[in-house]
Write a protein that holds these residues in place. Structure first.
Motif, short mmCIF file in Angstrom:
data_model
loop_
_atom_site.label_atom_id
_atom_site.label_comp_id
_atom_site.label_asym_id
_atom_site.label_seq_id
_atom_site.Cartn_x
_atom_site.Cartn_y
_atom_site.Cartn_z
N GLU A 128 0.81 -1.22 0.00
CA GLU A 128 0.00 0.00 0.00
C GLU A 128 0.84 1.27 0.00
O GLU A 128 0.33 2.36 -0.29
N ARG A 129 2.14 1.17 0.29
CA ARG A 129 3.00 2.36 0.34
C ARG A 129 3.39 2.85 -1.05
O ARG A 129 3.97 3.93 -1.19
N PHE A 130 3.11 2.06 -2.10
CA PHE A 130 3.59 2.39 -3.44
C PHE A 130 2.43 2.46 -4.43
O PHE A 130 1.47 1.69 -4.33
N ASP A 131 2.54 3.40 -5.38
CA ASP A 131 1.57 3.43 -6.47
C ASP A 131 2.16 2.90 -7.77
O ASP A 131 1.46 2.28 -8.56
N ARG A 132 3.45 3.13 -8.00
CA ARG A 132 4.13 2.62 -9.19
C ARG A 132 5.56 2.26 -8.83
O ARG A 132 6.12 2.78 -7.85
N LEU A 133 6.18 1.42 -9.68
CA LEU A 133 7.56 1.00 -9.48
C LEU A 133 8.34 1.20 -10.77
O LEU A 133 7.82 0.95 -11.86
N VAL A 134 9.59 1.64 -10.62
CA VAL A 134 10.52 1.74 -11.75
C VAL A 134 11.76 0.95 -11.35
O VAL A 134 12.45 1.31 -10.38
N LEU A 135 12.06 -0.11 -12.08
CA LEU A 135 13.15 -1.03 -11.74
C LEU A 135 14.19 -1.01 -12.85
O LEU A 135 13.96 -1.54 -13.94
N ALA A 136 15.34 -0.39 -12.58
CA ALA A 136 16.40 -0.28 -13.57
C ALA A 136 17.48 -1.33 -13.31
O ALA A 136 17.85 -1.58 -12.16
N ILE A 137 17.98 -1.90 -14.36
CA ILE A 137 19.05 -2.92 -14.38
C ILE A 137 18.98 -3.88 -13.19
O ILE A 137 19.92 -3.97 -12.40
N PRO A 138 17.90 -4.65 -13.05
CA PRO A 138 17.85 -5.64 -11.98
C PRO A 138 19.00 -6.64 -12.14
O PRO A 138 19.34 -7.05 -13.25
#
Length: 275
Positions: A128-138
């Protein structure tokens, strides 16, 4: 305890955490929605700025952008205990910063490499703390990560015996991935206190991304950013993440110019209306 530090530029401050103090800064639209960025292992805000790869400032046109140094990195403090640098422990730090800076509204979580893992574990702990995620170079994960674990443990022992200079020498010998050939300093500079580096490396040796089954629990719109020719951050990890996250978009950059445009790509992603 939060300590605010006057500044003519971005708001800067210190967040007191168990056994560490996190240094952070916030820039962008006053009162706007919050995006929080987490950097990679042995990096920092300053290191990312010097490397010139990741420029997330386009987000400040619509959001407040918070950047912080992970415990033991950059201007943040920590102790030489590997458990303190596990992904769930780093995720708890990220969540604490989100709670302070945006107590009443969800935030956009942005992370690169170790930071991407931090964001994923934080989102699983408290979706619930996040609305979107951006994941770079996992980073390399799951079964493909097994061969890397021994190397990380050996690197930790080598640093204890000979110092962090040995890591820089090894990185210069191996060279950066081809896609980063124009910015070799990204691969050869480290921004963590030398006495803490072995603990960080040993934590990384034991770490992993959440399993694909757990990834299916995350409903957030997610942007996954990948580059090629990097065995530490292989496209295969990004593809698996995008395949198992229920609401993910994958973008792969094949040139340095495309990588440097990721800030604009992320800004467009977080500003777009949710379906």
């Amino acid at each position: 305890m939060i300590v605010s530090v006057p500044s003519a530029g971005p708001e800067v401050g210190l967040l007191q955490r168990p056994r560490a103090t996190l240094a952070f800064d916030v820039a962008g639209v006053a009162g706007g929605p919050l995006a929080v960025h987490a950097h990679g292992s042995l990096s920092s805000r300053a290191h990312e700025d010097r490397a010139g790869l990741f420029d997330w400032t386009p987000l400040t046109a619509t959001h407040r952008l918070a950047r912080y140094d992970a415990r033991g990195h950059g201007r943040s403090t920590g102790r030489a205990v590997a458990a303190d640098y596990s992904y769930p422990a780093l995720a708890a730090d990220l969540l604490a910063l989100c709670d302070h800076l945006s107590p009443d509204a969800p935030v956009t979580g942005i992370g690169a490499s170790m930071g991407a893992a931090t964001v994923l574990w934080a989102a699983l702990a408290r979706p619930e703390r996040f609305d979107r995620l951006v994941l770079a170079i996992p980073a390399v994960a799951w079964g493909a990560r097994e061969p890397r674990r021994a190397g990380l443990r050996a690197a930790a022992t080598l640093v204890e015996r000979r110092g962090t200079g040995t890591l820089g020498v090894a990185a210069k010998v191996s060279g950066p991935p081809a896609v980063l050939a124009e910015v070799p300093q990204y691969a050869t500079e480290f921004d963590a206190a030398e006495h803490l580096v072995p603990a960080v490396l040993r934590a990384a040796a034991e770490a992993d991304l959440p399993t694909p089954d757990r990834l299916r629990e995350l409903p957030h719109p997610t942007l996954v950013l990948s580059w090629p020719t990097d065995p530490v951050h292989p496209p295969a990890t990004a593809r698996t993440l995008a395949a198992h996250l229920p609401n993910a978009t994958l973008r792969t950059a094949t040139t340095l110019a495309a990588i440097r445009s990721w800030g604009r790509t992320a800004a467009e992603f977080v500003a777009a209306p949710q379906a």
